[in-house]
Scaffold this motif. Sequence first.
Motif, PDB file in Angstrom:
ATOM      1  N   SER A 197      -4.243  57.903  41.004  1.00 54.53           N
ATOM      2  CA  SER A 197      -3.326  57.734  39.872  1.00 54.53           C
ATOM      3  C   SER A 197      -3.942  58.384  38.642  1.00 54.53           C
ATOM      4  CB  SER A 197      -3.090  56.247  39.589  1.00 54.53           C
ATOM      5  OG  SER A 197      -2.519  55.645  40.730  1.00 54.53           O
ATOM      6  N   ILE A 198      -3.153  59.247  37.991  1.00 59.15           N
ATOM      7  CA  ILE A 198      -3.615  59.871  36.751  1.00 59.15           C
ATOM      8  C   ILE A 198      -2.831  59.232  35.608  1.00 59.15           C
ATOM      9  CG2 ILE A 198      -3.845  62.024  35.471  1.00 59.15           C
ATOM     10  CD1 ILE A 198      -4.190  63.464  38.108  1.00 59.15           C
ATOM     11  N   PHE A 199      -3.545  58.499  34.753  1.00 59.03           N
ATOM     12  CA  PHE A 199      -2.919  57.732  33.676  1.00 59.03           C
ATOM     13  C   PHE A 199      -2.937  58.511  32.374  1.00 59.03           C
ATOM     14  CE2 PHE A 199      -2.205  53.379  35.206  1.00 59.03           C
ATOM     15  CZ  PHE A 199      -2.787  53.466  36.459  1.00 59.03           C
ATOM     16  N   ALA A 200      -1.897  58.283  31.565  1.00 55.28           N
ATOM     17  CA  ALA A 200      -1.868  58.873  30.224  1.00 55.28           C
ATOM     18  C   ALA A 200      -2.968  58.232  29.379  1.00 55.28           C
ATOM     19  CB  ALA A 200      -0.510  58.618  29.581  1.00 55.28           C
ATOM     20  N   GLY A 201      -3.559  59.024  28.507  1.00 53.20           N
ATOM     21  CA  GLY A 201      -4.592  58.492  27.620  1.00 53.20           C
ATOM     22  C   GLY A 201      -3.980  57.527  26.616  1.00 53.20           C
ATOM     23  N   ASP A 202      -4.820  56.605  26.130  1.00 53.35           N
ATOM     24  CA  ASP A 202      -4.307  55.596  25.196  1.00 53.35           C
ATOM     25  C   ASP A 202      -3.969  56.178  23.830  1.00 53.35           C
ATOM     26  OD1 ASP A 202      -4.668  53.827  27.207  1.00 53.35           O
ATOM     27  OD2 ASP A 202      -6.516  52.955  26.431  1.00 53.35           O
ATOM     28  N   ALA A 203      -4.465  57.390  23.558  1.00 53.69           N
ATOM     29  CA  ALA A 203      -4.214  57.992  22.243  1.00 53.69           C
ATOM     30  C   ALA A 203      -2.842  58.657  22.179  1.00 53.69           C
ATOM     31  CB  ALA A 203      -5.296  59.015  21.939  1.00 53.69           C
ATOM     32  N   SER A 204      -2.092  58.606  23.289  1.00 50.31           N
ATOM     33  CA  SER A 204      -0.848  59.371  23.348  1.00 50.31           C
ATOM     34  C   SER A 204       0.216  58.859  22.386  1.00 50.31           C
ATOM     35  CB  SER A 204      -0.285  59.358  24.771  1.00 50.31           C
ATOM     36  OG  SER A 204      -1.197  59.967  25.645  1.00 50.31           O
ATOM     37  N   SER A 205       0.322  57.549  22.199  1.00 51.17           N
ATOM     38  CA  SER A 205       1.363  57.020  21.315  1.00 51.17           C
ATOM     39  C   SER A 205       0.997  55.608  20.869  1.00 51.17           C
ATOM     40  CB  SER A 205       2.716  57.035  22.029  1.00 51.17           C
ATOM     41  OG  SER A 205       3.135  55.767  22.395  1.00 51.17           O
ATOM     42  N   LEU A 244      -4.060  67.269  38.270  1.00 47.54           N
ATOM     43  CA  LEU A 244      -4.053  67.063  36.820  1.00 47.54           C
ATOM     44  C   LEU A 244      -2.967  67.911  36.157  1.00 47.54           C
ATOM     45  CD1 LEU A 244      -5.641  65.494  34.695  1.00 47.54           C
ATOM     46  CD2 LEU A 244      -7.169  67.447  34.460  1.00 47.54           C
ATOM     47  N   ALA A 245      -2.814  69.143  36.638  1.00 49.66           N
ATOM     48  CA  ALA A 245      -1.781  70.027  36.071  1.00 49.66           C
ATOM     49  C   ALA A 245      -0.395  69.453  36.333  1.00 49.66           C
ATOM     50  CB  ALA A 245      -1.910  71.419  36.681  1.00 49.66           C
ATOM     51  N   ARG A 246      -0.195  68.922  37.546  1.00 49.42           N
ATOM     52  CA  ARG A 246       1.120  68.336  37.869  1.00 49.42           C
ATOM     53  C   ARG A 246       1.355  67.048  37.089  1.00 49.42           C
ATOM     54  NH1 ARG A 246       1.580  68.405  44.315  1.00 49.42           N
ATOM     55  NH2 ARG A 246      -0.658  68.659  44.188  1.00 49.42           N
ATOM     56  N   ALA A 247       0.270  66.271  36.899  1.00 46.62           N
ATOM     57  CA  ALA A 247       0.406  65.027  36.127  1.00 46.62           C
ATOM     58  C   ALA A 247       0.775  65.344  34.687  1.00 46.62           C
ATOM     59  CB  ALA A 247      -0.900  64.252  36.174  1.00 46.62           C
ATOM     60  N   ARG A 248       0.160  66.402  34.142  1.00 48.34           N
ATOM     61  CA  ARG A 248       0.451  66.782  32.750  1.00 48.34           C
ATOM     62  C   ARG A 248       1.931  67.131  32.609  1.00 48.34           C
ATOM     63  NH1 ARG A 248      -4.003  69.930  31.863  1.00 48.34           N
ATOM     64  NH2 ARG A 248      -5.195  68.270  30.887  1.00 48.34           N
ATOM     65  N   ALA A 249       2.471  67.785  33.633  1.00 49.99           N
ATOM     66  CA  ALA A 249       3.882  68.170  33.583  1.00 49.99           C
ATOM     67  C   ALA A 249       4.802  66.953  33.723  1.00 49.99           C
ATOM     68  CB  ALA A 249       4.174  69.172  34.701  1.00 49.99           C
ATOM     69  N   SER A 250       4.356  65.958  34.491  1.00 57.73           N
ATOM     70  CA  SER A 250       5.232  64.787  34.697  1.00 57.73           C
ATOM     71  C   SER A 250       5.024  63.697  33.640  1.00 57.73           C
ATOM     72  CB  SER A 250       5.017  64.212  36.096  1.00 57.73           C
ATOM     73  OG  SER A 250       3.718  63.680  36.179  1.00 57.73           O
ATOM     74  N   LEU A 251       4.084  63.904  32.713  1.00 59.56           N
ATOM     75  CA  LEU A 251       3.886  62.951  31.615  1.00 59.56           C
ATOM     76  C   LEU A 251       4.173  63.681  30.300  1.00 59.56           C
ATOM     77  CD1 LEU A 251       0.491  61.367  32.769  1.00 59.56           C
ATOM     78  CD2 LEU A 251       2.698  60.215  32.783  1.00 59.56           C
ATOM     79  N   PRO A 252       5.439  64.002  30.020  1.00 59.54           N
ATOM     80  CA  PRO A 252       5.734  64.819  28.838  1.00 59.54           C
ATOM     81  C   PRO A 252       5.325  64.115  27.543  1.00 59.54           C
ATOM     82  CG  PRO A 252       7.751  63.916  29.772  1.00 59.54           C
ATOM     83  CD  PRO A 252       6.643  63.567  30.708  1.00 59.54           C
ATOM     84  N   GLY A 253       4.671  64.873  26.677  1.00 57.06           N
ATOM     85  CA  GLY A 253       4.253  64.331  25.384  1.00 57.06           C
ATOM     86  C   GLY A 253       3.022  63.445  25.457  1.00 57.06           C
ATOM     87  N   GLN A 254       2.476  63.294  26.650  1.00 58.47           N
ATOM     88  CA  GLN A 254       1.297  62.435  26.792  1.00 58.47           C
ATOM     89  C   GLN A 254       0.178  63.228  27.453  1.00 58.47           C
ATOM     90  OE1 GLN A 254       3.444  59.323  29.061  1.00 58.47           O
ATOM     91  NE2 GLN A 254       2.777  57.939  27.459  1.00 58.47           N
ATOM     92  N   GLU A 255      -1.010  63.020  26.974  1.00 58.70           N
ATOM     93  CA  GLU A 255      -2.164  63.726  27.527  1.00 58.70           C
ATOM     94  C   GLU A 255      -2.846  62.820  28.554  1.00 58.70           C
ATOM     95  OE1 GLU A 255      -4.418  66.985  28.085  1.00 58.70           O
ATOM     96  OE2 GLU A 255      -2.616  66.838  26.837  1.00 58.70           O
ATOM     97  N   PRO A 256      -3.122  63.341  29.779  1.00 57.21           N
ATOM     98  CA  PRO A 256      -3.802  62.496  30.767  1.00 57.21           C
ATOM     99  C   PRO A 256      -5.159  62.016  30.250  1.00 57.21           C
ATOM    100  CG  PRO A 256      -2.927  64.457  31.812  1.00 57.21           C
ATOM    101  CD  PRO A 256      -2.755  64.649  30.343  1.00 57.21           C
ATOM    102  N   GLY A 257      -5.483  60.745  30.573  1.00 55.78           N
ATOM    103  CA  GLY A 257      -6.723  60.165  30.057  1.00 55.78           C
ATOM    104  C   GLY A 257      -7.685  59.677  31.124  1.00 55.78           C
ATOM    105  N   PHE A 258      -7.133  59.141  32.230  1.00 60.41           N
ATOM    106  CA  PHE A 258      -8.002  58.549  33.255  1.00 60.41           C
ATOM    107  C   PHE A 258      -7.507  58.937  34.648  1.00 60.41           C
ATOM    108  CE2 PHE A 258      -7.176  55.586  29.799  1.00 60.41           C
ATOM    109  CZ  PHE A 258      -8.447  55.450  29.251  1.00 60.41           C
TER     110      PHE A 258
END
Lengths: 484, 91
Positions: free
Chosen positions: A267-275, A244-258
């Motif tokens: 697969s760690i997906f960005a949350g739908d609230a990100s943009s 999760l920490a690595r996913a957060r770093a590779s998804l800049p500006g987006q918060e992991p959601g699922f």
Amino acid sequence: MRETLRTRLGWLHGWLGYMAGLVLTCIFATGSVAAFNMEITRWMQPEVQLATLVPPSARALDAAARVVAAEQARGVSAFIALPSARSSTLDVLHYNGHEFIGARLDPATGAVIPARVTAGGGLFYNFHHTLFLGPQMGTVIVNIAGIALLVAIISGVVIHIHALLPDIILLRLTAARLRAWLDAHLLAGVLFLPFMAMMAYTGVLVKADMIVPAPPRPARSVLVPAPPPALMPDMTALPLASMLARARASLPGQEPGFILFAPQRVSIFAGDASSAFLTRGHADFSLPGGSPLPVDTTATPMARTMQFMHGVHYARFAPPSLRWLYFLSGLCGTAVMASGLVLFVMKRRRHAGHRGAHRLADGLNVAVIAGLPAAMLAFLEGNRLVPASLAGREDWESAIFFAAWGLCTLHALFQALRGQAQWAWRAQLGLVGLLGTGLPVLDLLCCPGALRAQPGLHMAVDGMGAGAAIVALYARHRLGQRGA
Amino acid sequence: MTFVLVLMLWLAAFMGHARLCSTRYGLPALHPTGRHLARMMRLGLPLAALGLAMSAQGPVMGLLSWFAALSFAGLLAASLLALRSRMTNRP
């Protein structure tokens, strides 16, 4: 020539609007409520009283992975939904054919919260986009209704084009009844035209693949047997916190959601609230090692456009204030359609009021405009009345919704076909008033602790019930004054 | 707060529109200077509202808020005018 076009479009607007309007009123009403689907689910699980957002701890993630593994052992494909501003729990969810249901975990400790299983706000969401008829047929019907709405909007604009701007805020409540109803329909129809057109257009586009046939896939050779399903590796040993920490770093500006699990990868997906663009950007990790996998995140302009269409329609990026605007605009759109249904019947009453088809239309109007809100309120109250530990209680909740609506429909049709539609209106508006005023009382009596823990949430849902009751009782009062 | 401001700007623009169509809305007629001012309000205030919404909330949120403000301000203006009409017609 011009009058002929307007007359023809008037016929199209009336008949197509009525036929599709019966379905569209239900779609818009449930869609408006579904803007708060997660909040309604929280209201329907009063045992969950976590008010503040806490990031998931490693212990909680490990506990969630154990629940996923247990679900997979039962043959259920589950995923992890991470805490967000709209839902503060760490959830392990699976799709039961209608809703996403599953265990709720405390994101700090990983302890399973003994929350009641509920259909939740997912029922409204599911009804909105499939009418509860299954993902294939239901979506196709909803999409066709969406196209009919676009046609009705365009024909309505052409019919009203001369007076569109001058009469934009014209409302003559003191005029004759038919004129006042028409003014109300035109007023709300023109003012909420941008919202309705946007929702209809994006709604049709996001599910366009269901009505536009896909190119045929190359047929698999009968001589090559299908590969056996791959076995899932042991989920309990995965280092989810570090992933999760690595996913957060590779998804800049987006918060992991699922967090989704497949036999070869996590697969760690960005949350739908990100943009506003619903990108579903993700970071992949190999299994069982957990090393990062390369991900291609480039999107074509077409894909980017579709991401925007999804984002604007679902409004998951929206803060609470914008979500309220979606909700209120949706209710006004529902009012446009409901007033159109009433107008259609009123206009034809003098010439065709004695006919069975007219009476049937009157009855269907009652079932949709008064029966549906009554069923929605009955569903919410059913959540408080069905025992929390009952097995399959989410199906009981759904059954309450459909049984209440079915009974309202039967009652409305019975009264209307006898030529007593006014009685059906009065009885069902009274029922909405009763159920709406009863909702805050029932909530206070059944779940005082939840009310204290999350007063804003409970006041909003209970307040909406009370608001529906006030509107229904006022309409009933006006009906009593002026007759049907 | 931004939304309330945008809503107020739209409301003023709609009121300017009603004054320009005074016969239709049962309002007293305006002098030429008043008509000029009302026309300026009807054109300028929605643009100012759009600029305010987009600068404060970004393009997507700003545009959505601007359209929502149009809808709700229109409803508010129509309700106010209908209420006024009912009050003046009361015997």
